[in-house]
Structures are given as structure tokens and as C-alpha cells.
Write an enzyme that holds these catalytic residues in place. Structure first.
Site, PDB file in Angstrom:
ATOM      1  N   CYS A 159      11.283   3.258  -4.925  1.00 46.35           N
ATOM      2  CA  CYS A 159       9.918   3.777  -4.947  1.00 46.35           C
ATOM      3  C   CYS A 159       9.062   2.977  -3.962  1.00 46.35           C
ATOM      4  CB  CYS A 159       9.321   3.679  -6.349  1.00 46.35           C
ATOM      5  SG  CYS A 159      10.075   4.780  -7.560  1.00 46.35           S
TER       6      CYS A 159
ATOM      7  N   HIS B 171      14.247  -0.923  -7.389  1.00 51.11           N
ATOM      8  CA  HIS B 171      12.854  -0.532  -7.579  1.00 51.11           C
ATOM      9  C   HIS B 171      12.067  -1.051  -6.385  1.00 51.11           C
ATOM     10  CE1 HIS B 171      13.169   1.134 -11.575  1.00 51.11           C
ATOM     11  NE2 HIS B 171      13.721   0.027 -12.069  1.00 51.11           N
TER      12      HIS B 171
END
Length: 469
Positions: free
Chosen positions: A394, A351
Site C-alpha cells: 500500500c 505493508h
């Protein structure tokens, strides 16, 4: 009968000594009343002092956290950007970001109630992931720059130039300016060279002629940056703190940026006894806030297969905390075996947020910090060798809007996969680096829970198809 009382050191008259009510409590007699008022004031003052201490402590803890994320190159950049704000003789003694923070506090540019200048400095060096520690976002800083910005367009121009001057360009510039530099041979960075020219009075806010002449001979793109500054200075004097910056030295290819000189394309030698190492950091499970990254193991397996096929020694590290990632990078940075390898590759699946990735412990590490471990200065065994970084994470929370096109054939349903990738925001330019990102700054990237991510799967497919072994 009227009496006089001292309340927190101030005499109060015109109040009878009987039935005096203070803070909902009735007292009788001057002696008792004076004692109670004094106690109330002492408690109030102690409470205020305690609150001020807590606020100051939290503020300094924030500064410590920010300092821990900044590497030597970041400190040098902050020093340079503060050149117009702090005495130069004091800046010369700066060794860490904390030293700069202390100087800014002494000069009253920074305190617990006003942290914008520090937010601006972090924004200028593109360390957006640290802004939230000061209560800012990149967008909020941009909004406030016009009114509150302290870094001048001139100082920003010099910093932006330094970020876009490649090692080859720097050699050419130093050669052209040899007569103006100390006779003793020195190893200068781009920032150090610009500061030296300023010290000698050859470069000022109102005189960038020498810079213009040098850029004209070295790079038309650098020259355009100087001309852009001159045009903005004429049309909007003292009104803008930001300049449009062209990125001349970044060659683009799909979702990657190649950190190389636009004037010379070098073919790297790949005929050594060993091809190189490939690290794969695959974070799947996290703490309580971040979801499990289902499908990521599919990406790790494909990366391992393809890079093994290409002749690299692949090592996979699953579910690493931020501390473990830092220790891992330091270990590989010091590895003497790089000397006999042709290249180095690092893939990170996790992430992320703007300019950073999460460790398993949900703590951020900036991509800039990750790559800085393998510069020629910090890892000389990899000097002049290609260093490739592929980041699947991300870079924000926004979702890119689709653009629909007609096709002659039916397009398979890829609703759960991202269909467009673009270059991410750049990090400081270093020789022989390539950075590939799954998405652009501020946006999410998509992952299929069974098939993996579009970016990694496409990357592996093209590597196998197009890269000769």
C-alpha cells in the site's frame, strides 16, 4: 505596619507582614515569607527549564531520525534547495543532513516551534514518508506552501530539471557547454553543473536564456519545463512556490515507470554466462499494529517460479525487519558476482505508506533508499545493466473509486481484488532502472487471502506469456 518583600527579585510593598497567604499556604513574618516565595520561584524556574530541555531534546531526536533515512543524494538535494537561504561558503562544508539542520537553526529558519521549512524541503525531494515525524502530511504542506514556502520557483525549476536530466542528456549538455566549464576534466552531476553555471553568472533567476538554448538542443520536454517557469514568472510574479512539472523522461507501461531517455531506446545484452539474481523479500507477519499479510506466500511462490523459469537465481527472504533489509541490500550491493550477470531484480511484498515499505518491526524504509543501493555509483558491477524493482505494498489509506463499464460477457466477481493499477509517484531518475508499483501514491492495494495480489499474479502471468527466455 507595612513591609517590603523581594518576590523573584522584585520588591513588593503595601503588604502586611501578618497573614500573608501564598499558594494556599499562610506564613507570618517577613523573613519566613521571603524564604518561601524564593523557594516557590526556584522550583517554578527549574520546572520551566526542565520542560524546555525535554522539548529541545525531542526535537533534536526527531532530526536524528530524519538524518538516518537520508542518503548522500538526498543531502545533495537539500543543499541545493537551501542555496538561496544559507551562505554558500557554509554549505560547501556540509557533509550530512545534520549539518544542514544545524545551519538552518543558526539562521533561525528551524527550531522546535517552527519546522515547516524542513517539512517543505522533504516535500520538495518527495520524501513524504518522513513528514509525519514533524507532524505534517503531504496535503498539509501543500496547503501551507503558498503562505509559508521558502523555496523559490526558480530554485525548484533547477531541481526539477536535475531530476529529469538522464545520464545521456547530461553528457550532451556538458559537451554543448564545454567552453564554459573548467578545462580540467570533471565528473559533474546535474545539480553540480547547474550550480557551476550559477557561480559563473550564466544562470540567474531572471536569466535562463542559456538553459533555454541548451534544452532546445537536448530535449523538448526539458525546454517545456523552462518555458513553464517563464510563463508563471510573468503571470504570477512572487506568488507561487509550485510549478506544474512535466515528467518527460519517464516512459509508462501499465503500473510501471521506465527510467530511460526518451530519445534513445537501448536493447540490453542478455547473452552473458548468467542471467542474474532475483531477491524476493516477503514480509507476512508483523508486530501488533499491522495485520498478517495472508496470501503473500502465494505471490512469493509465483515470483520464484517465473523468475527461475526465466533463468535467474532466486533468493527468498521471509519476514525481514527494517534493519535486516538494509543489511541485506548492503550485502547484495557489494556482491562481486554481479559482474558476470546480465541484470538484477528485487521484489518486495509488504505493508507500506507513501513512498516507503514496512519492515517486520513496523519501521519504514523509503523505496528511494532501497533503489539507491544499486545505482552505477554505489554498485558499479551493475552499471549499464537493467535493474528491476517490483513493489507490492500500500502507498496510503485511500481507496480508488471504481468506474463501471459494460461488457458483452459476465465479469467474474473480483470484489476482493484491486482492478486498476497506475504508476506510483516517481523517485529520482537513475539510468537503467525500472520501478513497478501495485498502486499509486496515497492509495491502498488489494490482496486476496488465498490467491495473492492482483498485481503480482498479473505480472507473473504476463512475464511468462510475453518475455522470451
Amino acid at each position: 505596619m507595612k513591609s517590603y518583600y523581594k518576590v523573584c527579585g522584585i520588591e513588593v510593598s503595601g503588604v502586611t507582614s501578618v497573614d500573608f497567604v501564598l499558594a494556599g499556604r499562610e506564613t507570618v513574618g517577613s523573613s519566613s515569607m521571603e524564604h518561601d516565595v524564593s523557594m516557590e520561584c526556584d522550583v517554578s524556574m527549574e520546572r520551566d527549564i526542565s520542560m524546555e530541555h525535554d522539548v529541545n531534546l525531542r526535537f533534536r531526536q526527531q532530526l536524528l531520525l530524519i538524518d538516518e533515512h537520508l542518503v548522500a543524494e538526498d543531502v545533495a538535494a537539500l543543499k541545493f534547495l537551501c542555496t538561496d537561504l544559507l551562505p554558500f561558503r557554509k554549505l560547501e562544508g556540509v557533509k550530512s543532513a545534520l549539518d544542514i539542520f544545524q545551519l538552518l537553526m543558526v539562521e533561525e529558519y528551524l527550531n522546535e516551534e517552527n519546522t515547516f521549512l524542513l517539512a517543505e524541503l522533504l516535500y520538495r525531494i518527495k520524501y513524504h514518508s518522513l513528514l509525519n515525524k514533524l507532524g505534517y502530511t503531504k496535503e498539509k504542506v501543500q496547503e501551507c506552501l503558498h503562505e509559508k514556502g521558502r523555496v523559490s520557483p526558480y530554485r525548484q525549476l533547477l531541481y526539477d530539471l536535475s531530476e529529469n536530466i538522464t545520464s545521456e542528456m547530461l553528457k550532451d549538455i556538458i559537451f554543448l557547454l564545454q567552453s564554459h566549464l573548467p578545462k580540467r576534466q570533471m565528473t559533474l552531476s546535474a545539480l553540480e553543473l547547474l550550480l557551476l553555471l550559477e557561480k559563473q553568472g550564466l544562470l540567474t533567476e531572471n536569466n535562463v536564456q542559456m538553459l533555454e538554448e541548451v534544452c532546445m538542443k537536448v530535449s523538448p520536454d526539458l525546454l517545456e519545463m523552462v518555458n513553464c517557469y517563464k510563463r508563471a514568472k510573468v503571470s504570477l510574479p512572487q506568488q507561487e512556490n509550485t510549478l506544474p512539472v512535466k515528467e518527460p523522461s519517464l516512459s509508462r507501461s501499465g503500473g510501471t515507470r521506465v527510467f530511460a531517455s526518451p530519445q534513445k531506446i537501448t536493447r540490453y545484452k542478455m547473452d552473458g554466462p548468467h542471467r542474474g539474481f532475483c531477491l524476493i523479500i516477503n514480509n507476512v507477519k508483523f508486530g501488533t499494529s499491522l495485520q498478517e499479510r495472508k496470501g503473500s506466500c502465494k505471490d512469493a511462490e509465483e515470483l520464484e517460479r517465473v523468475f527461475t523459469w526465466l533463468g535467474l537465481d532466486v533468493r527468498i527472504y521471509p519476514d525481514q525487519t527494517s534493519w535486516q533489509i538494509r543489511e541485506l541490500l548492503r550485502t547484495w550491493q557489494r556482491l562481486p558476482d554481479h559482474k558476470d550477470r546480465d541484470c538484477f531484480i528485487c521484489c518486495i511484498l509488504s505493508h507500506g505508506e507513501s513512498g516507503a515499505i514496512y519492515g517486520k518491526d513496523e519501521q519504514l524504509i523509503s523505496i528511494r533508499t532501497i533503489m539507491s543501493h544499486f545505482t552505477a555509483k554505489h554498485c558499479p558491477q551493475l552499471a549499464e545493466k537493467p535493474k528491476l524493482f517490483f513493489i507490492q505494498a500500500c502507498q496510503g489509506k485511500a481507496i480508488q473509486c471504481p468506474v463501471y463499464v459494460e461488457a458483452d460477457a459476465r465479469i467474474p466477481d473480483l470484489s476482493s481484488m484491486q482492478q486498476s493499477v497506475s504508476p506510483s509517484e516517481s523517485i529520482p531518475e537513475e539510468a537503467d532502472f525500472l520501478l513497478g508499483m501495485a498502486t499509486i501514491d496515497g492509495y491502498v492495494s488489494f490482496r486476496h487471502v488465498q490467491q495473492g495480489t492482483w498485481y503480482i499474479q498479473a505480472l507473473c502471468s504476463k512475464l511468462q506469456l510475453l518475455v522470451p527466455r
